[in-house]
Design a protein around this motif. Structure first.
Motif, mmCIF file in Angstrom:
data_model
loop_
_atom_site.group_PDB
_atom_site.id
_atom_site.type_symbol
_atom_site.label_atom_id
_atom_site.label_comp_id
_atom_site.label_asym_id
_atom_site.label_seq_id
_atom_site.Cartn_x
_atom_site.Cartn_y
_atom_site.Cartn_z
ATOM 1 N N CYS A 512 0.850 -1.193 0.000
ATOM 2 C CA CYS A 512 0.000 0.000 0.000
ATOM 3 C C CYS A 512 0.886 1.243 0.000
ATOM 4 N N ALA A 513 0.656 2.139 -0.976
ATOM 5 C CA ALA A 513 1.467 3.352 -1.091
ATOM 6 C C ALA A 513 0.787 4.576 -0.495
ATOM 7 N N ASP A 514 -0.515 4.577 -0.438
ATOM 8 C CA ASP A 514 -1.283 5.727 0.024
ATOM 9 C C ASP A 514 -1.293 5.764 1.552
ATOM 10 N N GLU A 515 -0.788 6.829 2.130
ATOM 11 C CA GLU A 515 -0.700 6.944 3.581
ATOM 12 C C GLU A 515 -2.082 6.962 4.242
ATOM 13 N N SER A 516 -3.054 7.580 3.597
ATOM 14 C CA SER A 516 -4.399 7.620 4.175
ATOM 15 C C SER A 516 -5.025 6.223 4.190
ATOM 16 N N VAL A 517 -4.723 5.445 3.160
ATOM 17 C CA VAL A 517 -5.220 4.065 3.110
ATOM 18 C C VAL A 517 -4.539 3.229 4.188
ATOM 19 N N LYS A 518 -3.244 3.441 4.376
ATOM 20 C CA LYS A 518 -2.510 2.732 5.426
ATOM 21 C C LYS A 518 -3.118 3.014 6.793
ATOM 22 N N LYS A 519 -3.435 4.278 7.012
ATOM 23 C CA LYS A 519 -4.009 4.681 8.292
ATOM 24 C C LYS A 519 -5.380 4.032 8.490
ATOM 25 N N GLU A 520 -6.149 4.009 7.420
ATOM 26 C CA GLU A 520 -7.485 3.411 7.486
ATOM 27 C C GLU A 520 -7.394 1.914 7.787
ATOM 28 N N PHE A 521 -6.499 1.228 7.090
ATOM 29 C CA PHE A 521 -6.362 -0.220 7.279
ATOM 30 C C PHE A 521 -5.876 -0.542 8.692
ATOM 31 N N THR A 522 -4.930 0.238 9.176
ATOM 32 C CA THR A 522 -4.417 0.032 10.530
ATOM 33 C C THR A 522 -5.519 0.205 11.565
ATOM 34 N N TYR A 523 -6.366 1.208 11.356
ATOM 35 C CA TYR A 523 -7.484 1.426 12.276
ATOM 36 C C TYR A 523 -8.396 0.210 12.318
ATOM 37 N N TYR A 524 -8.792 -0.256 11.135
ATOM 38 C CA TYR A 524 -9.716 -1.388 11.080
ATOM 39 C C TYR A 524 -9.136 -2.630 11.743
ATOM 40 N N CYS A 525 -7.866 -2.891 11.478
ATOM 41 C CA CYS A 525 -7.245 -4.114 12.002
ATOM 42 C C CYS A 525 -6.997 -4.055 13.502
ATOM 43 N N ARG A 526 -7.141 -2.889 14.095
ATOM 44 C CA ARG A 526 -6.990 -2.760 15.546
ATOM 45 C C ARG A 526 -8.324 -2.859 16.279
ATOM 46 N N CYS A 527 -9.411 -2.912 15.527
ATOM 47 C CA CYS A 527 -10.731 -2.983 16.159
ATOM 48 C C CYS A 527 -10.862 -4.287 16.947
ATOM 49 N N SER A 528 -11.249 -4.172 18.190
ATOM 50 C CA SER A 528 -11.418 -5.359 19.027
ATOM 51 C C SER A 528 -12.886 -5.679 19.271
ATOM 52 N N ASP A 529 -13.761 -4.850 18.722
ATOM 53 C CA ASP A 529 -15.197 -5.035 18.910
ATOM 54 C C ASP A 529 -15.882 -4.930 17.558
ATOM 55 N N TYR A 530 -16.731 -5.902 17.252
ATOM 56 C CA TYR A 530 -17.442 -5.895 15.976
ATOM 57 C C TYR A 530 -18.185 -4.588 15.728
ATOM 58 N N LYS A 531 -18.737 -4.033 16.789
ATOM 59 C CA LYS A 531 -19.591 -2.852 16.634
ATOM 60 C C LYS A 531 -18.806 -1.627 16.175
ATOM 61 N N ASN A 532 -17.485 -1.616 16.371
ATOM 62 C CA ASN A 532 -16.669 -0.486 15.948
ATOM 63 C C ASN A 532 -16.300 -0.544 14.468
ATOM 64 N N ILE A 533 -16.609 -1.682 13.833
ATOM 65 C CA ILE A 533 -16.207 -1.869 12.440
ATOM 66 C C ILE A 533 -17.190 -1.223 11.472
ATOM 67 N N GLY A 534 -18.451 -1.114 11.892
ATOM 68 C CA GLY A 534 -19.458 -0.549 11.004
ATOM 69 C C GLY A 534 -19.788 -1.498 9.873
ATOM 70 N N LEU A 535 -20.168 -2.726 10.219
ATOM 71 C CA LEU A 535 -20.373 -3.762 9.220
ATOM 72 C C LEU A 535 -21.497 -3.448 8.245
ATOM 73 N N SER A 536 -22.444 -2.625 8.658
ATOM 74 C CA SER A 536 -23.566 -2.285 7.774
ATOM 75 C C SER A 536 -23.472 -0.856 7.257
ATOM 76 N N GLU A 537 -22.296 -0.273 7.308
ATOM 77 C CA GLU A 537 -22.113 1.107 6.864
ATOM 78 C C GLU A 537 -22.531 1.260 5.403
ATOM 79 N N VAL A 538 -23.354 2.227 5.137
ATOM 80 C CA VAL A 538 -23.893 2.437 3.793
ATOM 81 C C VAL A 538 -22.760 2.704 2.808
ATOM 82 N N GLY A 539 -22.734 1.923 1.735
ATOM 83 C CA GLY A 539 -21.728 2.110 0.695
ATOM 84 C C GLY A 539 -20.393 1.439 0.969
ATOM 85 N N LYS A 540 -20.201 0.904 2.172
ATOM 86 C CA LYS A 540 -18.896 0.304 2.491
ATOM 87 C C LYS A 540 -19.025 -1.078 3.126
ATOM 88 N N ALA A 541 -20.218 -1.655 3.106
ATOM 89 C CA ALA A 541 -20.410 -2.960 3.741
ATOM 90 C C ALA A 541 -19.542 -4.035 3.100
#
Length: 625
Positions: A512-541
């Motif tokens: 991954c070359a995009d720093e904003s994408v890196k930051k986003e991926f790191t955030y998601y992979c640190r989630c320890s609770d399903y509810k913080n992931i936003g599994l039903s988020e509109v447009g990003k499920a």
């Protein structure tokens, strides 16, 4: 004074605190006769009226070696200060619910009676430290017996128990549990109970912590292994199997054998025993299939709809509602997610372990046209827009990478995407999780060589998904699977799991070359609770990062396969995909042997027979028993 009651009680004299001994004296001969039911004329058949008709302030009462069959319900009210009660060697078949009113009781001896059950009210005895229920006919114990505040010693030897309550594993007070000679017990297994109290308590604590899945739910699964020309495990000594396995990994192996096992890992490739490695490999594939098939139940439903239609504790394939979306699949069948994974596996098997994107492209086109012939007629329903578009290109079979890149740059509609300051191509249409299931199987064949794992995962992802976010997610999942199979990280240790995830994510971020994408991926992979992931988020499920986040969150929190998976599925979203990815990682953690039996048995029988053949072929190639 409100609801406070005041009682005027006379001080208890010292002589009234002495033991009331109403037991029948026995010698050895009398003892033998008593246990055979030949009772002495001196034996009491009922509690004396001196106790039942007046209040006694005795703290110790011994009524052992009598032939008392019932206890009056008012007994606790007549002996309010009792701390020690011996009712052993009687004929008591039931205890009154009022037994829970003996608030001062510390020791209760009920061995050698005829008890078939214990009232749940016994768990109210907050001072009870010792209870002897041995040599009865108990089928079960109160489920909350482990929640008793003071219970230290429990004896249930020689009963008919099928299991010990899981709550005993949570108890911080329990010191001794005796459970020898319960012919029907399976949790803990009788051999563990017979090994002593320490072994029994250790098992229950592991059960409570999730390291062992409750056997009352099902027995261990045994995979129908059909071996080709590889080592056999039907040996009385498991060490001999290990020795054989090591032997065929060395230079002494002849060329013909090596041809039959092209994916045989090198010596010391893993710290797992061959049987455990096999169990995890099967668990990866079956876990993915189960999560996928069960995920259709809640796919794209809201959380409230999931709760309305299903019960999280009992969710199974037969519960899946029939509506417009779920009509695409029959109950117990998996979706295109698992098909994608199995297409890679089939290609790998046909080419002796070689992973080739051109061969995969041919398999994918054939699948889109006619499905998997061996599984009979099934609707080919592909939710991924990305895959649907690349398969429309005439030259896809000959150059899948170029087709995927061109379509990505043009967003599939002939419109060239813009770029940012780093000339990184931006696209939203081609960022879905359709390529992720393939990465699961690609973590298996060369798990000991991470560079090979990365190369294979990258090339197969790029065969349809060119976006760096998709590649990042695929590589991360493949590496996570490979690291688990290497066995260097204890999957029972939260800190070790965290280290494993961190390393897998680092490998993924390397694509991954995009720093904003890196930051986003790191955030998601640190989630320890399903509810913080936003599994039903509109447009990003269907975003690949969400599926990764769900799988890693489950790996962190999962005490057992069932609860970790169902709690995820009950949140809705793209649940067939998140279930597939999460089920695979959990299947690797717990192994096939600990997957819920009804979820295995409930899969379509024909499909299951087919996948078993593929798994057996893979195990043969890896030289696994």
């Amino acid at each position: 004074m409100g609801n406070v009651e005041m009682h005027q009680l006379e001080p208890v004299r010292e002589d009234e605190r002495k033991e009331l001994d109403l037991s029948t004296p026995v010698d050895y001969l009398m003892y033998c006769k008593h246990v055979k039911g030949e009772y002495s004329y001196k034996c009491l058949s009922d509690i004396p009226t001196a106790i039942t008709d007046s209040i006694s302030l005795h703290e110790r009462i011994n009524l052992s070696f009598n032939c008392i069959s019932t206890l009056p319900a008012e007994l606790p009210l007549r002996i309010p200060h009792i701390a020690f009660l011996d009712l052993s060697y009687n004929k008591i078949s039931a205890l009154p619910d009022s037994i829970g009113l003996l608030f001062h009781l510390k020791c209760l001896l009920l061995s050698h009676n005829c008890l078939e059950e214990i009232p749940s009210t016994i768990t109210r005895l907050v001072k009870l430290q010792k209870i002897d229920l041995s040599h009865n006919c108990l089928l079960e114990l109160p489920e909350k017996i482990g929640e008793m505040e003071s219970l230290k010693k429990l004896n249930v030897n020689n009963n008919k128990l099928k299991s010990l309550p899981k709550s005993l594993g949570y108890s911080e007070m329990i010191e001794i549990i005796l459970a020898i000679s319960n012919c029907c017990i399976s949790q803990p297994p009788q051999n563990i109970c017979d090994s002593g109290s320490d072994s029994t308590i250790r098992f229950l604590k592991q059960l409570a912590s999730g390291k062992i899945l409750a056997k009352q739910e099902r027995e261990l699964n045994i995979f129908p292994r059909v071996r080709a020309n590889v080592i056999q495990t039907a040996k009385p000594n498991s060490d001999s199997v290990r020795a054989q396995y090591v032997q065929i990994q060395t230079a002494t192996l002849n060329t013909a054998s090596r041809i039959r096992t092209p994916l045989l890992p090198p010596y010391d490739a893993t710290q797992l025993h061959p049987d455990e490695l096999r169990d995890k490999v099967i668990g990866i594939l079956y876990g993915a299939i189960i999560g996928d098939a069960l995920g259709t139940a809640t796919e794209f439903l809201s959380r409230d709809e999931c709760r309305f239609h299903y019960d999280e504790e009992t969710l199974t394939y037969s519960d899946i509602i029939r509506d417009e979306h779920r009509a695409h699949w029959t109950r117990g069948d998996w979706t295109s997610n698992s098909d994608q994974m199995l297409l890679v596996l089939d290609s790998l098997l046909q080419w002796a372990g070689v992973v080739d994107e051109l061969e995969f492209a041919k398999h994918l086109v054939s699948w889109k046209r006619s499905g998997i012939p061996e599984l009979g007629p099934r609707e080919i329903y592909m939710y991924s827009t990305t895959i649907n578009l690349v398969l429309q290109a005439d030259n896809y079979i000959h150059n899948p990478h170029q087709v995927a890149e061109d379509l990505h740059k043009n967003d599939g509609f002939g419109i060239t995407n813009g770029t940012d300051n780093n000339n990184t191509i931006k696209s939203s249409l081609f960022v879905d999780s359709g390529s992720l299931p393939r990465s699961l199987v690609l973590g298996i064949p060369h798990f000991h060589d991470l560079s090979e794992v990365i190369s294979n995962s990258t090339r197969i992802c790029l065969a349809t998904h060119f976006d760096e976010r998709c590649v990042t997610a695929c590589v991360t999942l493949s590496i996570a699977i490979a690291l688990m199979l290497q066995g260097k990280y204890s999957l029972d240790d939260p800190s070790a799991i965290e280290d494993l995830i961190k390393i897998a994510v680092q490998f993924g971020l390397g694509h991954c070359a995009d720093e904003s994408v890196k930051k986003e991926f790191t955030y998601y992979c640190r989630c320890s609770d399903y509810k913080n992931i936003g599994l039903s988020e509109v447009g990003k499920a269907c975003h690949p990062f969400k599926a990764c986040a769900a799988a890693f969150s489950a790996l962190r929190r999962g005490k057992d396969f069932r609860s970790a998976l169902t709690s995820l599925l009950m949140l809705g979203g793209y649940s067939s995909m998140t279930g597939c990815i999460t089920g695979s990682l959990l299947g690797c953690k717990f192994g096939y042997s600990l997957l819920p039996r009804e979820w295995i048995d409930g899969l379509n029988a024909k499909n299951k027979e087919w996948i078993n053949g593929k798994i057996n072929a893979l195990l043969d190639m890896m030289g696994l028993p």
